[in-house]
Design a protein around this motif. Structure first.
Motif, mmCIF file in Angstrom:
data_model
loop_
_atom_site.group_PDB
_atom_site.id
_atom_site.type_symbol
_atom_site.label_atom_id
_atom_site.label_comp_id
_atom_site.label_asym_id
_atom_site.label_seq_id
_atom_site.Cartn_x
_atom_site.Cartn_y
_atom_site.Cartn_z
ATOM 1 N N ARG A 1 61.434 44.949 -28.965
ATOM 2 C CA ARG A 1 60.912 45.705 -27.922
ATOM 3 C C ARG A 1 60.092 45.161 -27.060
ATOM 4 N N GLU B 1 59.099 49.769 -20.769
ATOM 5 C CA GLU B 1 59.423 49.232 -21.957
ATOM 6 C C GLU B 1 61.126 48.975 -21.830
ATOM 7 N N TYR C 1 64.393 47.706 -24.466
ATOM 8 C CA TYR C 1 64.914 47.466 -25.877
ATOM 9 C C TYR C 1 66.090 46.797 -25.980
#
Length: 247
Positions: free
Chosen positions: A14, A57, A59
């Motif tokens: 992450r 963010e 992933y």
């Protein structure tokens, strides 16, 4: 080969940073580098308004074997913090920043010095046996690449050094493909960032060379700090379990 089958070369990463740092670009380069190196990878970026300093963010799943999952990573074993304000100002979609981190995981933080945390955060990270690695990624980017815009390259190099994949040759090819326009369809936000970076350097070849120099420098920094021992220990533990007949 035995270690590969146990999933010891499988990482759920992450990445958290702020708008303008190239977090999504970093996830593309790292993910594509793994694919170039014959591994598998998927990535999902997540951000709100495309503006500077807004939380971002991304992933990234990395494995030497098959990957069947996609989507948000709730329980990462690697967390990359691209800016201290993710921690100190709560600029993150995931709070606290280490939420969901698996036991014995790694937190790679871009900072010249340890970031102040509240006692509960320190305690919970210690209880989870998290390995905290502080890398002066922006400083390396400025000194080697001549711009803080290459901070994301430093973060890519450092994490590749820690988890031992992808190799530097694959990462170099991934950087080339990113900035020479091969094999990528980028969003408006990342395309704009690339344009900003391209203006910083007169030629694309120089852009690639400077970026990869930053990747290499950060990779070397991670190795010099001994952070790659984390992955070596995981492989050793996995091999012992397999020899003992434990899957």
């Amino acid at each position: 080969m035995a270690a590969i089958d146990t999933g010891v070369k499988r990482f759920n990463i992450r990445m958290a940073g702020i708008g303008g740092q190239g977090v999504v670009t970093a996830s593309h380069i790292l993910s594509n580098g793994v694919i170039i190196g014959k591994g598998e990878s998927t990535l999902v970026p997540f951000f709100g308004s495309e503006k500077r300093m807004a939380p971002v963010e991304s992933y990234v799943r990395i494995a030497s074997g098959k990957i069947y999952e996609i989507g948000e990573i709730i329980y990462p074993n690697i967390i990359m913090i691209f800016h201290p304000q993710v921690i100190t100002h709560g600029k993150s979609y995931t709070m606290p920043f280490y939420w969901g981190l698996k036991k014995d995981g790694v937190v790679l933080i871009n900072s010249d010095a340890p970031v102040p945390m509240i006692p509960d955060q320190v305690r919970e990270l210690e209880e989870n046996n998290a390995k905290i690695c502080y890398i002066p990624a922006t400083k390396i980017a400025n000194e080697v690449g001549g711009t803080d815009l290459a901070t994301n390259m430093a973060m890519c190099g450092a994490i590749a050094g820690i988890i031992q994949m992808p190799d530097l040759k694959s990462l170099e090819q991934s950087v080339k493909e990113r900035f020479l326009g091969k094999g990528f369809v980028v969003s408006g936000g990342t395309a704009s960032l690339d344009n900003v970076i391209e203006k910083k350097f007169a030629k694309k070849a120089e852009l690639v060379a400077k970026n990869f120099a930053v990747v290499q420098a950060a990779h070397e920094y991670a190795i010099e700090q001994g952070w790659n021992q984390w992955q070596k220990d995981r492989v050793t533990a996995s091999d012992k379990l397999q020899k003992a007949g434990v899957n």
